[in-house]
Motif scaffolding. Structure first.
Motif, mmCIF file in Angstrom:
data_model
loop_
_atom_site.group_PDB
_atom_site.id
_atom_site.type_symbol
_atom_site.label_atom_id
_atom_site.label_comp_id
_atom_site.label_asym_id
_atom_site.label_seq_id
_atom_site.Cartn_x
_atom_site.Cartn_y
_atom_site.Cartn_z
ATOM 1 N N TYR A 50 0.860 -1.184 0.000
ATOM 2 C CA TYR A 50 0.000 0.000 0.000
ATOM 3 C C TYR A 50 0.897 1.234 0.000
ATOM 4 C CZ TYR A 50 -3.190 -3.621 1.639
ATOM 5 O OH TYR A 50 -3.915 -4.789 1.768
ATOM 6 N N ALA A 51 0.728 2.094 -0.999
ATOM 7 C CA ALA A 51 1.548 3.293 -1.140
ATOM 8 C C ALA A 51 0.946 4.447 -0.344
ATOM 9 C CB ALA A 51 1.663 3.675 -2.606
ATOM 10 N N PHE A 52 1.810 5.232 0.296
ATOM 11 C CA PHE A 52 1.383 6.376 1.094
ATOM 12 C C PHE A 52 1.973 7.661 0.513
ATOM 13 C CE2 PHE A 52 -0.007 3.162 3.841
ATOM 14 C CZ PHE A 52 -0.846 3.714 4.791
ATOM 15 N N PRO A 53 1.343 8.790 0.797
ATOM 16 C CA PRO A 53 1.865 10.063 0.292
ATOM 17 C C PRO A 53 3.006 10.617 1.132
ATOM 18 C CG PRO A 53 -0.184 10.442 1.468
ATOM 19 C CD PRO A 53 0.012 8.952 1.421
ATOM 20 N N GLN A 54 3.305 9.996 2.249
ATOM 21 C CA GLN A 54 4.375 10.473 3.123
ATOM 22 C C GLN A 54 5.006 9.293 3.849
ATOM 23 O OE1 GLN A 54 2.687 12.157 6.999
ATOM 24 N NE2 GLN A 54 1.107 12.823 5.582
ATOM 25 N N TYR A 55 6.108 9.568 4.551
ATOM 26 C CA TYR A 55 6.765 8.515 5.321
ATOM 27 C C TYR A 55 5.775 7.886 6.297
ATOM 28 C CZ TYR A 55 11.113 10.788 3.767
ATOM 29 O OH TYR A 55 12.122 11.327 3.015
ATOM 30 N N VAL A 56 5.944 6.594 6.552
ATOM 31 C CA VAL A 56 5.058 5.905 7.494
ATOM 32 C C VAL A 56 5.901 4.982 8.373
ATOM 33 C CG1 VAL A 56 4.452 4.211 5.700
ATOM 34 C CG2 VAL A 56 3.020 4.430 7.731
ATOM 35 N N GLY A 57 5.889 5.246 9.689
ATOM 36 C CA GLY A 57 6.810 4.588 10.603
ATOM 37 C C GLY A 57 6.285 3.340 11.274
ATOM 38 N N GLN A 63 -9.517 -1.310 15.960
ATOM 39 C CA GLN A 63 -10.661 -2.076 16.433
ATOM 40 C C GLN A 63 -11.890 -1.876 15.555
ATOM 41 O OE1 GLN A 63 -10.521 -4.296 18.878
ATOM 42 N NE2 GLN A 63 -12.662 -4.889 18.649
ATOM 43 N N SER A 64 -12.074 -0.667 15.049
ATOM 44 C CA SER A 64 -13.255 -0.371 14.240
ATOM 45 C C SER A 64 -13.069 -0.736 12.768
ATOM 46 C CB SER A 64 -13.603 1.124 14.359
ATOM 47 O OG SER A 64 -12.519 1.926 13.945
ATOM 48 N N GLY A 65 -11.920 -1.316 12.445
ATOM 49 C CA GLY A 65 -11.648 -1.736 11.069
ATOM 50 C C GLY A 65 -10.536 -0.926 10.439
ATOM 51 N N GLY A 66 -9.808 -1.555 9.551
ATOM 52 C CA GLY A 66 -8.694 -0.872 8.911
ATOM 53 C C GLY A 66 -7.492 -0.787 9.835
ATOM 54 N N LEU A 67 -6.684 0.228 9.618
ATOM 55 C CA LEU A 67 -5.413 0.361 10.326
ATOM 56 C C LEU A 67 -5.256 1.760 10.900
ATOM 57 C CD1 LEU A 67 -3.176 -1.225 7.532
ATOM 58 C CD2 LEU A 67 -4.052 -2.392 9.570
ATOM 59 N N ALA A 68 -4.414 1.855 11.920
ATOM 60 C CA ALA A 68 -3.921 3.147 12.389
ATOM 61 C C ALA A 68 -2.436 3.187 12.063
ATOM 62 C CB ALA A 68 -4.148 3.316 13.884
ATOM 63 N N VAL A 69 -2.005 4.274 11.423
ATOM 64 C CA VAL A 69 -0.609 4.372 11.002
ATOM 65 C C VAL A 69 0.014 5.649 11.548
ATOM 66 C CG1 VAL A 69 -0.933 3.013 8.908
ATOM 67 C CG2 VAL A 69 -1.224 5.481 8.803
ATOM 68 N N ALA A 70 1.257 5.516 12.018
ATOM 69 C CA ALA A 70 2.048 6.681 12.411
ATOM 70 C C ALA A 70 2.792 7.129 11.167
ATOM 71 C CB ALA A 70 3.013 6.318 13.533
ATOM 72 N N ALA A 71 2.300 8.175 10.524
ATOM 73 C CA ALA A 71 2.882 8.661 9.280
ATOM 74 C C ALA A 71 3.848 9.803 9.577
ATOM 75 C CB ALA A 71 1.774 9.082 8.323
ATOM 76 N N TYR A 76 -2.873 8.502 11.480
ATOM 77 C CA TYR A 76 -3.994 8.484 10.545
ATOM 78 C C TYR A 76 -4.743 7.158 10.619
ATOM 79 C CZ TYR A 76 -2.010 12.581 8.155
ATOM 80 O OH TYR A 76 -1.539 13.828 7.849
ATOM 81 N N ALA A 77 -6.033 7.223 10.273
ATOM 82 C CA ALA A 77 -6.823 6.019 10.025
ATOM 83 C C ALA A 77 -6.705 5.697 8.549
ATOM 84 C CB ALA A 77 -8.280 6.261 10.396
ATOM 85 N N TYR A 78 -6.418 4.424 8.258
ATOM 86 C CA TYR A 78 -6.231 4.011 6.867
ATOM 87 C C TYR A 78 -7.087 2.805 6.562
ATOM 88 C CZ TYR A 78 -3.979 2.284 2.610
ATOM 89 O OH TYR A 78 -3.747 1.843 1.344
ATOM 90 N N ASP A 79 -7.801 2.887 5.450
ATOM 91 C CA ASP A 79 -8.617 1.772 4.971
ATOM 92 C C ASP A 79 -7.914 1.165 3.760
ATOM 93 O OD1 ASP A 79 -10.422 0.002 3.923
ATOM 94 O OD2 ASP A 79 -12.107 1.400 3.848
ATOM 95 N N PRO A 80 -7.315 -0.016 3.907
ATOM 96 C CA PRO A 80 -6.594 -0.617 2.778
ATOM 97 C C PRO A 80 -7.479 -0.902 1.572
ATOM 98 C CG PRO A 80 -6.018 -1.706 4.841
ATOM 99 C CD PRO A 80 -7.200 -0.833 5.126
ATOM 100 N N ASP A 81 -8.758 -1.153 1.796
ATOM 101 C CA ASP A 81 -9.651 -1.491 0.681
ATOM 102 C C ASP A 81 -9.946 -0.286 -0.214
ATOM 103 O OD1 ASP A 81 -9.818 -4.149 1.484
ATOM 104 O OD2 ASP A 81 -11.485 -3.732 2.837
ATOM 105 N N SER A 82 -10.207 0.866 0.415
ATOM 106 C CA SER A 82 -10.571 2.057 -0.357
ATOM 107 C C SER A 82 -9.403 3.008 -0.577
ATOM 108 C CB SER A 82 -11.693 2.816 0.367
ATOM 109 O OG SER A 82 -11.209 3.374 1.583
ATOM 110 N N GLY A 83 -8.349 2.852 0.245
ATOM 111 C CA GLY A 83 -7.230 3.786 0.176
ATOM 112 C C GLY A 83 -7.472 5.068 0.951
#
Length: 291
Positions: A50-57, A63-71, A76-83
């Motif tokens: 999954y490509a991001f617009p900025q660095y992601v550490g 819990q509510s679905g998707g991912l939490a990412v330290a960018a 940020y909350a990230y949904d891999p299905d929709s981007g």
């Protein structure tokens, strides 16, 4: 100690931030400088990028679905299905020279993540705690390279690595409020062992620390400060580790190749790969972000 195997034969520039999604039985990790999150399924060997617009550490399941990412500039909350990428925790006074680095959720589902300077400024960074309600609190100031985090099995101690200090700090941890106090040194890493980077903990309360420049993940006793065992790796830049697998007794290890010379890369061609080793002990689970 068992011999590690190559799990994912990629060449990450700066592999980091691994987490194990127990519900889906998949491994997530990042390549910070390539601005990517990876999802790997050991069951079928599939690897998604999954490509991001900025660095992601760092990346954790939500819990509510998707991912939490330290960018780069926040969490940020990230949904891999929709981007879809939506901010859920941004520092009040952002410094463009800082980026988020390693991060992890505590047993109550708060996401802890720290920053580091893009120009190697010492003491310019912070450790943050993102609460389930989206409030982002500064927990430590004067940090240089915020890295490994983990909690004791009873939730009364938080362990933390600011890499240039070459130490693992222990804090008294208040589970209900997420407060930390009484900082002290649990482990001092000799220079000959490499620098402490990412970290996890097993069910016996021992710390597994990735040694940047040390060709190893080592098991340490935080009660005595002693090194107990070492997983030797064929690459120098070992960045982080997490327990996973069906019994949570496999250790997944991320590595990097940033800054290595052509001669060093020829000598250590697997730099940037993800490794797996049978740890012989069950490890801590990856906690989900509850926000």
């Amino acid at each position: 100690m068992n011999q590690p195997e190559v799990l994912i034969d990629i060449r990450a520039v700066l592999g980091e931030g691994p987490s194990w999604d127990e519900k889906e039985s998949v491994l997530y990790f990042t390549d910070i400088l390539e601005k990517r999150v990876y999802k790997f399924s050991p069951a079928d060997g599939s690897l998604s990028r999954y490509a991001f617009p900025q660095y992601v550490g760092a990346v954790v399941p939500r819990q509510s679905g998707g991912l939490a990412v330290a960018a780069q500039d926040g969490i940020y909350a990230y949904d891999p299905d929709s981007g879809s990428l939506k901010p859920i925790g941004l520092p009040e006074n952002p410094d463009p020279d800082l980026r988020f680095n390693d991060g992890k959720c505590d047993p109550m589902g708060r996401f802890w993540a720290g920053t580091t300077s893009l120009t190697d400024r010492a003491g310019a960074s912070f450790l943050y705690r993102l609460n389930a309600d989206g409030r982002l609190d500064v927990m430590l100031e004067g940090v240089s390279i915020s890295n490994g985090l983990c909690w004791s099995r009873d939730g009364t101690v938080m362990y933390y690595i600011d890499t240039p200090t070459r130490t693992v700090s222990a804090f008294d941890f208040e589970m209900e409020t997420g407060s930390i106090r009484n900082r002290r040194t649990a482990i001092e890493i000799p220079e000959s062992e490499g620098a402490p980077d990412g970290m996890t903990i097993d069910e016996e309360g021992k710390l597994w620390i990735a040694h940047w420049g040390g060709f190893q993940v080592a098991r340490w006793d935080p009660a005595t400060g002693r090194k107990l065992a070492s997983v030797r790796l064929p690459v120098p830049l070992v960045t982080s580790c997490v327990f996973g697998g069906s019994e949570r007794n496999e250790l997944f290890i991320t590595t990097a190749r940033i800054g290595l010379s052509e001669d060093e890369l020829r000598a250590h061609p697997l730099s940037g790969a993800v490794f797996r080793v049978a740890a012989g002990v069950k490890g801590a689970e990856t906690h989900r972000y509850l926000g």
